[in-house]
Write a protein that holds these residues in place. Structure first.
Motif, PDB file in Angstrom:
ATOM      1  N   THR A  22     -13.469   8.948  -7.605  1.00  0.00           N
ATOM      2  CA  THR A  22     -14.746   8.493  -7.051  1.00  0.00           C
ATOM      3  C   THR A  22     -14.629   7.088  -6.488  1.00  0.00           C
ATOM      4  N   ILE A  23     -14.067   6.173  -7.264  1.00  0.00           N
ATOM      5  CA  ILE A  23     -13.969   4.783  -6.837  1.00  0.00           C
ATOM      6  C   ILE A  23     -12.960   4.621  -5.702  1.00  0.00           C
ATOM      7  N   GLY A  24     -11.932   5.476  -5.691  1.00  0.00           N
ATOM      8  CA  GLY A  24     -10.956   5.425  -4.597  1.00  0.00           C
ATOM      9  C   GLY A  24     -11.592   5.794  -3.266  1.00  0.00           C
ATOM     10  N   ARG A  25     -12.416   6.832  -3.275  1.00  0.00           N
ATOM     11  CA  ARG A  25     -13.116   7.240  -2.047  1.00  0.00           C
ATOM     12  C   ARG A  25     -14.117   6.171  -1.609  1.00  0.00           C
ATOM     13  N   GLU A  26     -14.772   5.561  -2.582  1.00  0.00           N
ATOM     14  CA  GLU A  26     -15.744   4.518  -2.259  1.00  0.00           C
ATOM     15  C   GLU A  26     -15.049   3.291  -1.666  1.00  0.00           C
ATOM     16  N   LEU A  58       0.235  20.356 -10.113  1.00  0.00           N
ATOM     17  CA  LEU A  58       0.165  18.903 -10.231  1.00  0.00           C
ATOM     18  C   LEU A  58       0.932  18.220  -9.104  1.00  0.00           C
ATOM     19  N   ALA A  59       1.980  18.892  -8.640  1.00  0.00           N
ATOM     20  CA  ALA A  59       2.807  18.308  -7.580  1.00  0.00           C
ATOM     21  C   ALA A  59       2.048  18.186  -6.274  1.00  0.00           C
ATOM     22  N   GLN A  60       1.037  19.009  -6.080  1.00  0.00           N
ATOM     23  CA  GLN A  60       0.279  18.991  -4.830  1.00  0.00           C
ATOM     24  C   GLN A  60      -0.522  17.702  -4.662  1.00  0.00           C
ATOM     25  N   LEU A  61      -0.828  17.042  -5.780  1.00  0.00           N
ATOM     26  CA  LEU A  61      -1.627  15.819  -5.723  1.00  0.00           C
ATOM     27  C   LEU A  61      -0.800  14.573  -5.446  1.00  0.00           C
ATOM     28  N   ILE A  62       0.510  14.701  -5.572  1.00  0.00           N
ATOM     29  CA  ILE A  62       1.376  13.531  -5.432  1.00  0.00           C
ATOM     30  C   ILE A  62       1.253  12.877  -4.065  1.00  0.00           C
ATOM     31  N   GLY A  63       1.111  13.691  -3.027  1.00  0.00           N
ATOM     32  CA  GLY A  63       1.058  13.154  -1.672  1.00  0.00           C
ATOM     33  C   GLY A  63      -0.319  12.692  -1.226  1.00  0.00           C
ATOM     34  N   HIS A  64      -1.325  12.792  -2.121  1.00  0.00           N
ATOM     35  CA  HIS A  64      -2.678  12.383  -1.729  1.00  0.00           C
ATOM     36  C   HIS A  64      -2.733  10.888  -1.464  1.00  0.00           C
ATOM     37  N   LYS A  65      -3.442  10.494  -0.393  1.00  0.00           N
ATOM     38  CA  LYS A  65      -3.577   9.083  -0.038  1.00  0.00           C
ATOM     39  C   LYS A  65      -5.051   8.721   0.052  1.00  0.00           C
ATOM     40  N   TYR A  66      -5.441   7.660  -0.622  1.00  0.00           N
ATOM     41  CA  TYR A  66      -6.822   7.195  -0.562  1.00  0.00           C
ATOM     42  C   TYR A  66      -7.084   6.372   0.699  1.00  0.00           C
ATOM     43  N   PHE A  67      -6.036   5.755   1.225  1.00  0.00           N
ATOM     44  CA  PHE A  67      -6.203   4.889   2.393  1.00  0.00           C
ATOM     45  C   PHE A  67      -5.272   5.321   3.526  1.00  0.00           C
ATOM     46  N   PRO A  68      -5.473   6.514   4.061  1.00  0.00           N
ATOM     47  CA  PRO A  68      -4.575   7.034   5.101  1.00  0.00           C
ATOM     48  C   PRO A  68      -4.484   6.115   6.321  1.00  0.00           C
ATOM     49  N   ARG A  69      -5.537   5.397   6.605  1.00  0.00           N
ATOM     50  CA  ARG A  69      -5.531   4.481   7.754  1.00  0.00           C
ATOM     51  C   ARG A  69      -4.476   3.390   7.579  1.00  0.00           C
ATOM     52  N   LEU A  70      -4.323   2.902   6.374  1.00  0.00           N
ATOM     53  CA  LEU A  70      -3.335   1.852   6.122  1.00  0.00           C
ATOM     54  C   LEU A  70      -1.924   2.411   6.076  1.00  0.00           C
ATOM     55  N   ILE A  89      -6.611 -10.833   5.019  1.00  0.00           N
ATOM     56  CA  ILE A  89      -6.792  -9.410   5.288  1.00  0.00           C
ATOM     57  C   ILE A  89      -5.485  -8.652   5.080  1.00  0.00           C
ATOM     58  N   PHE A  90      -4.374  -9.260   5.419  1.00  0.00           N
ATOM     59  CA  PHE A  90      -3.067  -8.639   5.186  1.00  0.00           C
ATOM     60  C   PHE A  90      -2.856  -8.423   3.689  1.00  0.00           C
ATOM     61  N   ASN A  91      -3.099  -9.461   2.891  1.00  0.00           N
ATOM     62  CA  ASN A  91      -2.905  -9.361   1.440  1.00  0.00           C
ATOM     63  C   ASN A  91      -3.835  -8.326   0.825  1.00  0.00           C
ATOM     64  N   LEU A  92      -5.053  -8.237   1.354  1.00  0.00           N
ATOM     65  CA  LEU A  92      -5.991  -7.240   0.866  1.00  0.00           C
ATOM     66  C   LEU A  92      -5.464  -5.828   1.135  1.00  0.00           C
ATOM     67  N   CYS A  93      -5.028  -5.589   2.348  1.00  0.00           N
ATOM     68  CA  CYS A  93      -4.512  -4.264   2.715  1.00  0.00           C
ATOM     69  C   CYS A  93      -3.293  -3.898   1.869  1.00  0.00           C
ATOM     70  N   GLU A  94      -2.414  -4.846   1.634  1.00  0.00           N
ATOM     71  CA  GLU A  94      -1.222  -4.571   0.835  1.00  0.00           C
ATOM     72  C   GLU A  94      -1.573  -4.309  -0.632  1.00  0.00           C
ATOM     73  N   ALA A  95      -2.614  -4.987  -1.121  1.00  0.00           N
ATOM     74  CA  ALA A  95      -3.059  -4.731  -2.495  1.00  0.00           C
ATOM     75  C   ALA A  95      -3.592  -3.307  -2.617  1.00  0.00           C
ATOM     76  N   LEU A  96      -4.317  -2.849  -1.604  1.00  0.00           N
ATOM     77  CA  LEU A  96      -4.834  -1.479  -1.602  1.00  0.00           C
ATOM     78  C   LEU A  96      -3.694  -0.464  -1.536  1.00  0.00           C
ATOM     79  N   ILE A  97      -2.693  -0.753  -0.733  1.00  0.00           N
ATOM     80  CA  ILE A  97      -1.526   0.119  -0.639  1.00  0.00           C
ATOM     81  C   ILE A  97      -0.829   0.208  -1.998  1.00  0.00           C
ATOM     82  N   SER A  98      -0.707  -0.922  -2.684  1.00  0.00           N
ATOM     83  CA  SER A  98      -0.045  -0.927  -3.992  1.00  0.00           C
ATOM     84  C   SER A  98      -0.822  -0.096  -5.000  1.00  0.00           C
ATOM     85  N   TRP A  99      -2.151  -0.241  -5.012  1.00  0.00           N
ATOM     86  CA  TRP A  99      -2.967   0.558  -5.929  1.00  0.00           C
ATOM     87  C   TRP A  99      -2.797   2.046  -5.634  1.00  0.00           C
TER      88      TRP A  99
END
Length: 236
Positions: free
Chosen positions: A137-141, A213-225, A169-179
C-alpha cells in the motif's frame, strides 16, 4: 564516596515509570508482555517454533517502522522537503535490509524440523502478513507521490542523472531505488529459503505453490526510475 552518597545515588536512579516490570527499562519496553508473545516450551511441538515465531514477529516490527518512515516521507515530499524525505526513506530501506539479513538464521532449521512444526501454523501464510500488505500500500502511494512531484516540477530525470548527480532530487530518487531493490532482495532471499526448506513445485501453508513467490521478485514500485537507466544506456 560515603555510604550516604551511594544510597542517595541509588534513590536518584530508582524506577519512576508506571507499568509492569522491576525497572524502567522493563516498564517502557513492556518486556513482560513482549516475551510472553511466543509459545512457551511446554506448548512446543518442536523447539524451532521459538525461532520461527521470533523471526516473523520481529519482521512485523521492522516493517511497522519502515512503513511509518515512508508515510512521513510522503508528507515531506508533498511539502517539497526532499532532504528530510530522503533520510526517512534510507531508514526504511535499512529496516528491509535488517529483515532480509535475519532470514539467514532460518537456513539453520532443517527441512524435517520445519515439517514437524508446520502443522501448528494451521493455514497461516506470509501472504497474510499485515506488514507486507502495508508495504504494498505505502509503496504504491509513494510511487504516486514521486510521480506527481516529478510532473509538477517538470523534472527532467535525464538531466538530473547526467548534470545534477548528488543533488537533492538525485539523492531522493536513489533512495527510492534502494528501498525498491531491498524489497526485491527480501523476496528473492525469502523464496530461496522457502525452496531450500520445502523444495520446488510444492504447496505452501495457504495452498499457494512455492514457485509463485518467484513471480514477485521482478515487481518494481518505481518503474519510472528504473526505466530511466535503460534510457541512459540508449541515449549515451
Amino acid at each position: 564516596m560515603s555510604r550516604k552518597d551511594i544510597n542517595t545515588t541509588k534513590d536518584y536512579f530508582k524506577s519512576v515509570l508506571i507499568g509492569h516490570g522491576d525497572n524502567d527499562y522493563e516498564k517502557y519496553m513492556n518486556t513482560e508482555f513482549l516475551l510472553s508473545l511466543q509459545r512457551s516450551s511446554d506448548e512446543w511441538i518442536h523447539r524451532d517454533e521459538l525461532l520461527f515465531q521470533i523471526i516473523h514477529q520481529s519482521t512485523e516490527l521492522w516493517l511497522k517502522l519502515s512503513n511509518e518512515e515512508l508515510k512521513e516521507a510522503i508528507k515531506l515530499l508533498e511539502e517539497h522537503s526532499l532532504s528530510h524525505a530522503t533520510a526517512l526513506i534510507q531508514r526504511a530501506s535499512q529496516c528491509i535490509r535488517s529483515i532480509t539479513e535475519q532470514l539467514e538464521i532460518l537456513t539453520h532449521m532443517t527441512p524435517y524440523d520445519f515439517f514437524r512444526i508446520r502443522p501448528i501454523l494451521g493455514n497461516g501464510s506470509g501472504l497474510e502478513s499485515p506488514g507486507w500488505k502495508n508495504v504494498n500500500t505505502i509503496g504504491r502511494e509513494m510511487a504516486k507521490t514521486i510521480n506527481n512531484y516529478l510532473d509538477e516540477t517538470e523534472t527532467d530525470l535525464i538531466k538530473v542523472y547526467t548534470q545534477q548527480t548528488h543533488s537533492e532530487i538525485f539523492n531522493l530518487c536513489e533512495a527510492l531505488i534502494s528501498w525498491d531493490e531491498w524489497v526485491s532482495l527480501w523476496r528473492t532471499r525469502h523464496y530461496k529459503v522457502a525452496v531450500r526448506t520445502i523444495g520446488h513445485k510444492t504447496v505452501g501453508t495457504k495452498g499457494t505453490p512455492v514457485d509463485k513467490l518467484a513471480q514477485l521478485i521482478g515487481h518494481k514500485y518505481f518503474p519510472r526510475l528504473w526505466q530511466l537507466r535503460s534510457e541512459l544506456v540508449e541515449e549515451y
